[in-house]
Write a protein that holds these residues in place. Sequence first.
Motif, PDB file in Angstrom:
ATOM      1  N   VAL A   1      -3.244  -3.064  31.592  1.00  0.00           N
ATOM      2  CA  VAL A   1      -3.665  -3.093  32.990  1.00  0.00           C
ATOM      3  C   VAL A   1      -4.953  -2.295  33.116  1.00  0.00           C
ATOM      4  CG1 VAL A   1      -3.118  -2.279  35.326  1.00  0.00           C
ATOM      5  CG2 VAL A   1      -1.358  -3.422  33.964  1.00  0.00           C
ATOM      6  N   GLY A   2      -5.872  -2.769  33.924  1.00  0.00           N
ATOM      7  CA  GLY A   2      -7.112  -2.050  34.181  1.00  0.00           C
ATOM      8  C   GLY A   2      -7.114  -1.467  35.582  1.00  0.00           C
ATOM      9  N   LEU A   3      -7.481  -0.217  35.709  1.00  0.00           N
ATOM     10  CA  LEU A   3      -7.497   0.425  37.028  1.00  0.00           C
ATOM     11  C   LEU A   3      -8.465  -0.259  37.980  1.00  0.00           C
ATOM     12  CD1 LEU A   3      -7.341   4.208  36.048  1.00  0.00           C
ATOM     13  CD2 LEU A   3      -5.622   2.921  37.336  1.00  0.00           C
ATOM     14  N   ASP A   4      -9.574  -0.754  37.459  1.00  0.00           N
ATOM     15  CA  ASP A   4     -10.580  -1.365  38.320  1.00  0.00           C
ATOM     16  C   ASP A   4     -10.518  -2.891  38.307  1.00  0.00           C
ATOM     17  OD1 ASP A   4     -11.765   1.076  39.277  1.00  0.00           O
ATOM     18  OD2 ASP A   4     -12.491   1.358  37.231  1.00  0.00           O
ATOM     19  N   THR A   5      -9.380  -3.404  37.849  1.00  0.00           N
ATOM     20  CA  THR A   5      -9.137  -4.849  37.917  1.00  0.00           C
ATOM     21  C   THR A   5      -8.591  -5.196  39.295  1.00  0.00           C
ATOM     22  OG1 THR A   5      -8.646  -4.938  35.552  1.00  0.00           O
ATOM     23  CG2 THR A   5      -7.844  -6.759  36.898  1.00  0.00           C
TER      24      THR A   5
ATOM     25  N   ARG B   1      -5.814 -10.517  40.250  1.00  0.00           N
ATOM     26  CA  ARG B   1      -5.734 -10.987  38.865  1.00  0.00           C
ATOM     27  C   ARG B   1      -4.284 -11.048  38.400  1.00  0.00           C
ATOM     28  NH1 ARG B   1      -9.189  -9.930  34.455  1.00  0.00           N
ATOM     29  NH2 ARG B   1     -10.882  -9.877  35.988  1.00  0.00           N
TER      30      ARG B   1
ATOM     31  N   ARG C   1      -4.064  -0.477  27.479  1.00  0.00           N
ATOM     32  CA  ARG C   1      -5.098  -1.455  27.850  1.00  0.00           C
ATOM     33  C   ARG C   1      -4.503  -2.804  28.265  1.00  0.00           C
ATOM     34  NH1 ARG C   1      -7.074   1.728  23.716  1.00  0.00           N
ATOM     35  NH2 ARG C   1      -9.026   2.806  24.208  1.00  0.00           N
TER      36      ARG C   1
ATOM     37  N   VAL D   1      -6.542   9.204  29.800  1.00  0.00           N
ATOM     38  CA  VAL D   1      -5.988   8.424  30.907  1.00  0.00           C
ATOM     39  C   VAL D   1      -5.198   9.330  31.843  1.00  0.00           C
ATOM     40  CG1 VAL D   1      -4.340   6.598  31.517  1.00  0.00           C
ATOM     41  CG2 VAL D   1      -5.968   6.255  29.638  1.00  0.00           C
TER      42      VAL D   1
ATOM     43  N   ARG E   1      -6.696   0.570  41.297  1.00  0.00           N
ATOM     44  CA  ARG E   1      -7.070   1.934  41.664  1.00  0.00           C
ATOM     45  C   ARG E   1      -6.964   2.144  43.172  1.00  0.00           C
ATOM     46  NH1 ARG E   1     -10.220   5.606  38.905  1.00  0.00           N
ATOM     47  NH2 ARG E   1     -10.970   3.968  37.486  1.00  0.00           N
TER      48      ARG E   1
ATOM     49  N   THR F   1      -8.509  -3.268  44.276  1.00  0.00           N
ATOM     50  CA  THR F   1      -8.166  -3.043  42.874  1.00  0.00           C
ATOM     51  C   THR F   1      -6.869  -2.255  42.734  1.00  0.00           C
ATOM     52  OG1 THR F   1      -9.355  -0.950  42.763  1.00  0.00           O
ATOM     53  CG2 THR F   1     -10.620  -2.965  42.298  1.00  0.00           C
TER      54      THR F   1
ATOM     55  N   VAL G   1      -2.104   1.306  31.400  1.00  0.00           N
ATOM     56  CA  VAL G   1      -3.547   1.553  31.306  1.00  0.00           C
ATOM     57  C   VAL G   1      -3.873   2.134  29.931  1.00  0.00           C
ATOM     58  CG1 VAL G   1      -5.460   2.926  32.217  1.00  0.00           C
ATOM     59  CG2 VAL G   1      -3.872   1.789  33.791  1.00  0.00           C
ATOM     60  N   SER G   2      -3.035   3.051  29.435  1.00  0.00           N
ATOM     61  CA  SER G   2      -3.249   3.623  28.105  1.00  0.00           C
ATOM     62  C   SER G   2      -3.224   2.547  27.033  1.00  0.00           C
ATOM     63  CB  SER G   2      -2.176   4.678  27.803  1.00  0.00           C
ATOM     64  OG  SER G   2      -2.363   5.830  28.575  1.00  0.00           O
TER      65      SER G   2
END
Length: 361
Positions: free
Chosen positions: A70-74, A78, A68, A272, A94, A92, A65-66
């Motif tokens: 992986v996205g927490l709200d992806t 995906r 970028r 993050v 998250r 997601t 995530v740091s």
Amino acid sequence: MRPPSGVALAARTPWFDADACAGHRTVRWEDGERVGEDPLTIGTHHDLASVTKVVGTTTALMRLVSDRIVGLDTEVSRYLPGFRGGGKESVTVRDLLLHRGGLWEWHPLYIAAGDPEEAYRVAEELPLRYRPREGRHYSDLGFILLGRVVATATALGLGQAVSELVLGPLGLDATRYAEPAGEPVATGARDDRVEIGMLDSGTPYPVPYRSGDFSGWRRGPVHGRVADGNAYHAFGGISGHAGLFSTVPDLLRFASALSGYREHDALVRPEVAREFFAPGPDEAQALGFRRYRLRLGGETLTVLGHPGYVGCAVGFVPDRGVALALACNRLLVEGTPVPGETLWHELLKATATEIEKRSGR
């Protein structure tokens, strides 16, 4: 309830550093009789069980995530296209970290599948048990899928990804998937009796199998191999929910690094880290980490960490220089073993008492 055969623990705080161990790392039986044992040491290697969820999977995701990647709200779909249908499309990354994705808590993938790839497919295709985000339902399956997300996002196997993202940068040389990095080793369980009992009783999770549906049960001591059935039988010891072995000094090093996360911005961006450490909809659950209260005089600190079924736990207080580690083999007893959470809370209370004594609070 029976106390564990052996216990090792360590605490690092601004006021004191301490470690201690007592008891035995192995116990041997013949014809049901206890006939031998070996002493536990502070450097003994232990099966981390669910502590893997934070040392491996969660911290790897903090790094991704740091960066970028992986996205927490992806949506999980995906990264895992097979995770679709029945409401899964809305789940997601998250949600899985918060245990609010609606997944089943557990399923014996080693019975349903013949190899790791098929086991992942079964995990992805199982229908949801709950509506997403309707509540917290602690799920091994969620972290199995999160491990798959880490592997997919990095185009590496999970073991290599965690090694490159977490273990190497933090210098956790005694931490390894599937088998211990060295000797001595604590025996994790007497055999596979726990999961045999889960299947035959249907408790705590109803599944469409019984123990007679599987021929690979371990009937003797589980030593130097992962105790968790899905991690061992389905995934060869490498999974997002269990599989790591480590030592108390390595766990303390990990916890100290996350306590001082601002000094490790190459591992995780501070903003993050703070997002991962914050409470979610459930006060006691952060992103991957559990949250515990540590009362010091008139102040209440939050310990972030996680326990494991075999008997290990790790925790830290962000920005306060407090790191804690516990390792024991609580399953090597006759009768009902003391719960790991009980031992962990005893360590938290003892640490608070010692801090108050040393700091004059």
